[in-house]
Design an enzyme around this catalytic site. Structure first.
Site, short mmCIF file in Angstrom:
data_model
loop_
_atom_site.label_atom_id
_atom_site.label_comp_id
_atom_site.label_asym_id
_atom_site.label_seq_id
_atom_site.Cartn_x
_atom_site.Cartn_y
_atom_site.Cartn_z
N ASP A 79 47.84 37.90 39.51
CA ASP A 79 48.35 36.62 39.52
C ASP A 79 47.98 35.76 40.61
O ASP A 79 48.54 35.88 41.58
CB ASP A 79 49.68 36.96 39.35
CG ASP A 79 50.72 35.62 39.11
OD1 ASP A 79 51.74 35.55 39.22
OD2 ASP A 79 49.98 34.53 38.58
N ASN A 115 49.56 27.98 26.48
CA ASN A 115 50.67 28.33 26.59
C ASN A 115 51.68 27.33 26.08
O ASN A 115 51.06 26.16 26.14
CB ASN A 115 50.73 28.79 28.02
CG ASN A 115 52.26 29.83 28.07
OD1 ASN A 115 52.46 30.30 26.93
ND2 ASN A 115 52.93 29.61 29.10
N MET A 125 53.05 26.72 23.19
CA MET A 125 53.02 26.10 21.99
C MET A 125 54.17 25.74 21.30
O MET A 125 54.18 24.90 20.24
CB MET A 125 51.89 27.03 21.37
CG MET A 125 50.45 26.91 21.52
SD MET A 125 49.60 25.18 21.30
CE MET A 125 49.67 24.99 19.37
N ASP A 126 55.20 26.50 21.67
CA ASP A 126 56.40 26.39 21.01
C ASP A 126 57.03 25.00 21.35
O ASP A 126 57.81 24.44 20.76
CB ASP A 126 57.34 27.48 21.39
CG ASP A 126 57.29 27.66 22.79
OD1 ASP A 126 58.57 27.83 23.27
OD2 ASP A 126 56.43 27.57 23.56
N SER A 186 -15.58 44.14 43.46
CA SER A 186 -14.98 45.20 42.59
C SER A 186 -14.96 44.63 41.14
O SER A 186 -14.63 45.54 40.18
CB SER A 186 -13.76 45.52 43.04
OG SER A 186 -12.85 44.19 42.92
N SER A 200 -13.35 38.76 39.88
CA SER A 200 -13.49 37.45 39.32
C SER A 200 -13.99 37.57 38.06
O SER A 200 -13.72 36.62 37.29
CB SER A 200 -14.47 36.63 40.39
OG SER A 200 -14.10 36.53 41.83
N SER A 260 -7.11 40.07 49.08
CA SER A 260 -5.81 40.45 49.48
C SER A 260 -5.63 41.85 50.03
O SER A 260 -4.90 42.65 49.56
CB SER A 260 -4.75 40.15 48.42
OG SER A 260 -3.45 40.26 48.99
#
Length: 780
Positions: free
Chosen positions: A90, A145, A147-148, A459, A462, A529
């Site tokens: 709360d 809340n 609502m009454d 390798s 590209s 890299s």
């Protein structure tokens, strides 16, 4: 296996209440405790003296609270039902104690925000909803809340629902439920109410028992901060204790200890119930490691394949709790999980106005209860995740070391390592675009990513990169090749080939690739890299920006590279003409876990490209035209409801009950949708015996996109299921073809198809062609 199944207990749900003063939070909690039989007899007698039952007194336990009639501190209560156990916080409603909302909601699965039906949405409602959103609370229940006291007026409730949706839409909270209640009388709390025939949803207790929170748990990424170390007896194993914040832990699991980065294995595991083979969040465990390591309080055990950042710079959102304002340059103790370090406030970049939710840029300070974005620099590393990834390792508190007072609570947006040489530019800041990435990608119908091809010189990187770029562009995807040699002709012409210059070249190319990916282009990067650390930095930059990154290792033996040697560089290196050449006298560190390994000895260029394309297609936001949008049930229902209104005779209102019955839409869900369409100005209402709803514009003036935006926000956030699996009766019979066509081309569909097209069963020929394409039926 779920956490509930492993623990053998009822599932625990944590919830927090919030709202303005006198909205009835304490009364609601008292009602929940009373209706679930969780009040002890002596406690019930204590709050019932004088004949009247004072439910608010159940939680207002402090003397000051009872004297002032308000909640000051965070009060925790426990209650349970046959299905679940609950821990409820709360939190204070008074603005002065808003900071305590952070405390109560920091561990909550569900937030209950109360609204006084007489007052509607107020500043504290917006502030508490904002805090709940910042803290990652995905389920919010707005309880209207008292609502009454407004005679259960339906129109008043609908007006408040409209106000709530306007607030929540701006915060991006995924799950919202609005319930009309009377906490004092118990209406719609544990039992339904005859006073609300217009509300067909669950009671509050039914919602809390049924809401699904298992999907919110992270059972994949292990996060276990070490809290205590037990010294061995009789030369036995050292024992470590802590609570599992995420992931699962089993005997035999390989783990990594951060920040040291050392790997080891779990050899023993105990819980409060005794020896166990597996444990899940949020269990506290005692465990032993296979190796004798220097592990202490504040270290974190993580999964080997998904490690958080060991960071010293934190970009975060902070709630300031001290009466003394926060200023840049101040130093505090920062407590994060089980680790405490010193932190310096480097900058305050913005403050959020709780009333308008607007942002004030570069404020000079933060006052008590202010919420703002700050940058912190820590004295030593903290093992941190963004709060959106993990709520435990993404949160912290700040402590004044002189008074030992908690002065701030924060959540981490981005955690960054501090790298030497990159911290001297304090006079420049990153300026984010005013255009959201999803909006940009949606507008251009493109999705960005970076593909890094790495390998030895010659390798074949590209060659594959050139063909990949061509393949992507031929399919309509924006792509651009960033070749290492090409970059050295311009951006990196000032760099040589020393290890430092090579790292700087990779950093520059990586930053360019990240910007291109953010713009919606697939950056195809071809670089040698050679060092794993440089590639890891590039990957981390993309992960921090939430951009897809695909690493492709072009695995070619060095002897084959030398045989090819199109530039004659290997020969020159062997002859001593080139020094520091990768593969000859400089090392290459092969990737350990690339997304794809291409062995060129057995894989040709076309096959390699096809495999990369398949990986990109498997990413949910890449190579999927329009696929960032999948139609949710809410969006689908909204469009179907709008089509029903479009099919009605001109000017005639259609009752919500008729729409719900015709299209099989839950009435309470439909009412929420219609309220959002009303707020967007697409639907109007009519009262009286012929009352109902009608379109506010001509059907030919409203597109499918207009409807979806009204209920879901930006189109790129819509997600959901398969329309072909559902029935579409009556006027909506053509809608499945629209959804199927969306998968092929979003912009040509939702931006141009109108409600009139669908309601009249006269879809444009272009839409029919898309819907008839067999590939469109493949769910993405």
């Amino acid at each position: 296996m779920t956490a509930v199944e492993l623990s053998g207990h009822r599932e625990l749900l944590r919830l927090a209440t919030a709202g303005s003063v006198d909205d009835g939070k304490s009364t609601l909690i008292g009602r929940l405790l009373l209706d679930t039989g969780s009040l002890l007899a002596d406690h019930l007698e204590d709050v019932s003296r004088g004949g009247a039952l004072d439910l608010a007194a159940v939680t207002d336990g402090l003397r000051a609270e009872r004297e002032q009639g308000i909640t000051i501190d965070v009060a925790y209560r426990f209650f349970s039902t046959a299905r679940r156990s609950f821990i409820l916080a709360d939190t204070p409603g008074h603005e002065r104690y808003t900071r305590n909302m952070f405390t109560g909601a920091s561990t909550a699965d569900v937030a209950l925000v109360l609204i006084d039906a007489r007052s509607g949405v107020v500043t504290q409602t917006r502030r508490h909803a904002h805090i709940a959103a910042l803290l990652g609370v995905e389920h919010i229940v707005m309880c209207v809340n008292k609502m009454d006291l407004v005679s259960w007026d339906r129109r008043r409730f609908e007006d408040i629902v409209d106000q709530v949706h306007e607030v929540i839409r701006r915060l991006g909270i995924p799950d919202l439920t609005v319930i009309p209640i009377s906490a004092l009388n118990g209406d719609n709390v544990a039992l339904g109410s005859a006073h609300t025939p217009y509300y067909d949803g669950p009671t509050l207790l039914e919602y809390l028992e049924e809401v699904d929170i298992q999907a919110d748990r992270d059972l994949w990424r292990l996060r276990l901060p070490v809290q205590w170390v037990g010294r061995p007896l009789n030369d036995g194993s050292r024992l470590y204790m802590g609570r599992i914040d995420a992931g699962t832990l089993e005997v035999g699991d390989e783990v990594v200890v951060l920040p040291s980065g050392v790997s080891t294995t779990i050899t023993e595991l105990d819980t409060l119930d005794g020896e166990a083979q597996a444990a899940v969040p949020p269990l506290s465990v005692t465990f032993a490691l296979a190796d004798r390591l220097d592990v202490g309080r504040g270290d974190v055990l993580v999964s080997p394949d998904d490690q958080p950042m060991s960071a010293r710079k934190l970009d975060c959102t902070l709630c300031w709790m001290s009466e003394e304002p926060l200023h840049p340059g101040r130093r505090y103790a920062l407590k994060h999980t089980t680790r405490t370090v010193r932190a310096t406030v480097q900058s305050i970049t913005e403050r959020t106005d709780p009333e308008t939710l607007d942002r004030e840029l570069e404020p000079t300070s933060l006052a008590v209860n202010d919420i703002g974005r700050v940058t912190l620099r820590t004295s030593s590393v903290v093992v941190a995740d963004p709060y959106s990834v993990n709520r435990a390792t993404g949160a912290f508190i700040l402590i004044d070391e002189d008074s030992n007072e908690t002065v701030g609570a924060g959540v981490i947006r981005t955690a960054r390592a501090v790298e030497p040489g990159r911290e001297n530019r304090r006079d420049i800041t990153w300026h984010p675009s005013a255009l959201d990435r999803d909006e940009r990608w949606l507008a251009i119908d493109q999705r960005g990513a970076t593909v890094l091809l790495t390998g030895l010189p010659a390798s074949g990187k590209s060659t594959i990169a050139v063909e990949l770029e061509r393949r992507l562009v031929d399919t309509g995807q924006s792509a651009y090749l960033l070749d290492g040699d090409n970059i050295r002709h311009g951006l990196s012409e000032d760099l040589g080939f020393s290890p430092g210059d090579r790292s700087e070249q990779i950093r520059r190319v990586g930053q360019v690739a990240r910007l291109m990916a953010d713009s919606g282009t697939i950056a195809v990067v071809s670089l040698i890299s050679p060092l794993a650390a440089d590639r890891a930095h590039l990957r981390k930059a993309h992960e921090q920006a939430n951009l897809p990154f695909v690493e492709v290792f072009v695995d070619t033996p060095v002897h084959e590279c030398e045989r090819r040697d199109p530039k004659g560089l290997y020969a020159r290196a062997r002859a001593g003409e080139i020094r520091g050449f990768t593969g000859v006298d400089a090392p290459y560190e092969p990737p350990e876990h690339p997304e794809l390994r291409v062995e060129t000895a057995t894989t040709d260029v076309q096959e390699a490209v096809a495999r990369i394309v398949e990986i990109l297609k498997a990413r949910p936001r890449v190579l999927a035209k329009g696929a960032t949008m999948r139609i949710s049930a809410k969006a689908d229902y909204a469009v179907r409801a709008a089509i029903e209104l479009a099919a009605a005779p001109t000017g005639k209102a259609v009752p919500a009950e008729r729409i719900a019955t015709s299209q099989g839409i839950p009435l309470n869900f439909l009412e929420h949708i219609i309220s959002e369409l009303r707020v967007a100005g697409l639907v109007g209402s009519q009262r009286g015996s012929d009352g109902g709803f009608r379109l506010a514009k001509e059907p030919r003036q409203i597109t499918i996109a207009d409807i979806i935006r009204a209920v879901e926000g930006p189109l790129a956030t819509v997600r959901g299921g398969r329309p072909e699996d559902a029935d579409y009766p009556g006027a909506a019979s053509q809608l499945p073809r629209v959804w199927i066509a969306v998968r092929k081309n979003l912009r040509d569909v939702v931006e141009h198809v109108t409600l009139a097209d669908v309601a009249s069963a006269c879809l444009p020929a272009s839409i029919n062609r898309l819907a008839d394409d067999p590939e469109a039926w493949v769910t993405r």
